[in-house]
Design an enzyme around this catalytic site. Structure first.
Site, PDB file in Angstrom:
ATOM      1  N   LYS A   1       0.857  -1.190   0.000  1.00 49.51           N
ATOM      2  CA  LYS A   1       0.000   0.000   0.000  1.00 49.51           C
ATOM      3  C   LYS A   1       0.886   1.230   0.000  1.00 49.51           C
ATOM      4  O   LYS A   1       2.096   1.158   0.241  1.00 49.51           O
ATOM      5  CB  LYS A   1      -0.959   0.001   1.187  1.00 49.51           C
ATOM      6  CG  LYS A   1      -0.271  -0.008   2.543  1.00 49.51           C
ATOM      7  CD  LYS A   1      -1.268  -0.197   3.691  1.00 49.51           C
ATOM      8  CE  LYS A   1      -1.740  -1.610   3.789  1.00 49.51           C
ATOM      9  NZ  LYS A   1      -2.471  -1.890   5.056  1.00 49.51           N
TER      10      LYS A   1
ATOM     11  N   ARG B   1      -9.045   8.165   3.670  1.00 48.55           N
ATOM     12  CA  ARG B   1      -8.635   8.078   5.064  1.00 48.55           C
ATOM     13  C   ARG B   1      -9.653   8.761   5.973  1.00 48.55           C
ATOM     14  O   ARG B   1      -9.980   9.934   5.784  1.00 48.55           O
ATOM     15  CB  ARG B   1      -7.256   8.707   5.253  1.00 48.55           C
ATOM     16  CG  ARG B   1      -6.161   8.018   4.457  1.00 48.55           C
ATOM     17  CD  ARG B   1      -4.791   8.479   4.868  1.00 48.55           C
ATOM     18  NE  ARG B   1      -4.483   8.080   6.241  1.00 48.55           N
ATOM     19  CZ  ARG B   1      -3.253   7.871   6.694  1.00 48.55           C
ATOM     20  NH1 ARG B   1      -2.215   8.023   5.890  1.00 48.55           N
ATOM     21  NH2 ARG B   1      -3.050   7.507   7.943  1.00 48.55           N
TER      22      ARG B   1
ATOM     23  N   ASP C   1     -10.026 -13.017   8.404  1.00 49.67           N
ATOM     24  CA  ASP C   1      -8.860 -12.250   8.847  1.00 49.67           C
ATOM     25  C   ASP C   1      -9.252 -10.951   9.562  1.00 49.67           C
ATOM     26  O   ASP C   1      -8.492  -9.986   9.563  1.00 49.67           O
ATOM     27  CB  ASP C   1      -7.948 -11.935   7.650  1.00 49.67           C
ATOM     28  CG  ASP C   1      -6.515 -11.613   8.082  1.00 49.67           C
ATOM     29  OD1 ASP C   1      -6.014 -12.287   9.006  1.00 49.67           O
ATOM     30  OD2 ASP C   1      -5.911 -10.692   7.511  1.00 49.67           O
TER      31      ASP C   1
END
Length: 448
Positions: free
Chosen positions: A158, A228, A318
């Protein structure tokens, strides 16, 4: 003794000083005397409070360790700078200018200089980004212009970028990144991960959960751009050019629980027969105990419950302790947007299918039964009737929404085949959970 120090800075000012004594491997964090009284002051974590004696060395070390990347990204940062992966302070010194949240870790005396440096944008063209994605075997993706650019936690490749319209840039302070860019997975066992995550994130958003906005961009390789939630942006009148990017303080569940990265999975020793009973890691039970530290405990309990049910519906094995984050202010914790939502189930036995956290004693999403959910309710002190009602409600939503979302024109033909497979699993799982939901509250509490 070898003592080193970093200034810890937030947008509101100087938070405090981080000190490290390398010979003794001892950490110390001391708040600036003026910080507790500053407007919108916040503690680093609930375990590093604004008042009282300084936190123990281990508490500070665990907080810092959880800021660092994991896996290949950590290997790259370590080898690139010739620093041991166990040298947490050294890595924070190198990568701490823009970690997740509002804090920056800077050499003492640098903070004042940073305030007068003009914003520097380093544009990335689609052609360059495409080339770098294709070159990942020879040039690690986090390294750009001779610098390791990744300072956020996680395993996947990323990059932290500033997005202004269609323009992607790397930036330096005083600006900050606005998006996380993820290329397609480099693991041949997990194809179409971009479409997978986009689908699961979109489904969760349509179901009314707080989710980080995502979109797919093709350069021509697909990349996922994730907005974000620990940033707010002021833009020019053109609606694109960033004037300022404001950072918000967040911590992940491991930091909120004062647990190391190694305990992000509930079965922290693995699931082989002789250790599967050891469940010292992050669990639903431990997460629900955090509700008392939230600004609104009732909202926190509902948030945790819906997050737990979502992982069952999408088959996300996960979903561990570093895949949950919270805003932290002087008033306490508050739920942050969800992220890293993927259907791991679609990749079959090539990828670990055991859930990161158990529902009662069951760790496989397609085997969770009414008794397991009643046990889950009992351990988390949630009313079984609430669990059953929320389970049925979310399952109906998912079953209704998933097939249509899998037809979205945003996906290529090959990607659509994958997301249709995911949607089929979601529908089948939802129908199964709807059938067992009425039985959850009927389980005799004496059997739990």
């Amino acid at each position: 003794m070898a003592r080193h120090a970093l200034s810890v800075i937030a947008p509101q000012g100087h938070v405090g000083t981080l000190a490290f004594e390398s010979t003794e491997d001892r950490y110390e964090f001391v708040y600036d005397p003026g910080w507790p009284g500053a407007v919108r002051a916040f503690p680093l974590s609930p375990h590093v409070p604004l008042a009282g004696p300084p936190a123990a060395s281990g508490v500070v070390a665990r907080f810092l360790q959880n800021l660092l990347p994991e896996g290949r990204a950590l290997d790259v940062a370590s080898s690139f700078h010739h620093i041991s992966k166990s040298n947490v302070f050294g890595l924070i010194n190198l990568l701490g200018r823009e970690p997740v949240g509002a804090l920056s870790f800077l050499p003492e005396g640098v903070a004042a200089e940073k305030a007068v440096v003009p914003a520097l944008r380093r544009p990335i063209t689609d052609a360059e980004l495409s080339k770098r994605i294709r070159m990942r075997d020879s040039v690690p993706f986090p390294v750009w212009d001779g610098t390791v650019r990744l300072s956020v936690a996680g395993f996947q490749d990323k990059l932290q970028v500033l997005l202004e319209g269609d323009r992607i840039s790397l930036v330096e302070a005083p600006l900050a990144s606005t998006h996380i860019l993820k290329p397609e997975s480099h693991n041949p066992a997990t194809p179409f991960m971009v479409a997978n995550e986009h689908f699961c994130m979109t489904l969760a958003s349509r179901m009314g959960l707080p989710v980080a906005p995502v979109h797919i961009r093709r350069i021509p390789e697909p990349v996922l751009l994730i907005e974000r939630f620990d940033r707010t942006v002021e833009r020019e009148q053109d609606g694109q050019t960033a004037i300022a990017v404001h950072r918000r303080h967040i911590i992940d569940a491991c930091q909120a629980l004062d647990m190391p990265v190694a305990l992000k999975y509930e079965r922290n020793m693995g699931s082989t027969e002789h250790v599967r009973h050891i469940r010292d890691g992050v669990s639903f039970e431990k997460l629900l105990m955090l509700a008392k530290d939230f600004e609104n405990p009732a909202i926190a309990r509902q948030f945790f419950l819906r997050w737990a049910i979502l992982q069952l519906l999408i088959g996300n094995s996960d979903a561990h302790g570093k895949n949950l984050s919270f805003f932290l202010s002087g008033a306490g914790l508050a739920p942050a947007n969800l992220y890293d939502l993927v259907c791991v189930h679609t990749y079959g036995p090539a990828i670990e299918q055991e859930m990161a956290m158990g529902y009662g004693d069951e760790f496989h999403c397609d085997a969770v039964a009414a008794f397991d959910l009643a046990d889950f309710a009992h351990r988390t002190a949630l009313p079984a009737t609430l669990v059953a009602r929320e389970l049925a409600s979310m399952a109906r939503q998912a079953s209704k929404l998933a097939p249509g979302l899998a037809q979205d024109s945003v996906y290529t033909q090959d990607e659509r085949a994958r997301v249709q497979d995911i949607a089929a699993f979601v529908v089948a799982q939802a129908e199964r959970l709807i059938r067992i939901a009425p039985e959850v509250s009927k389980v005799d509490p004496e059997l739990l």
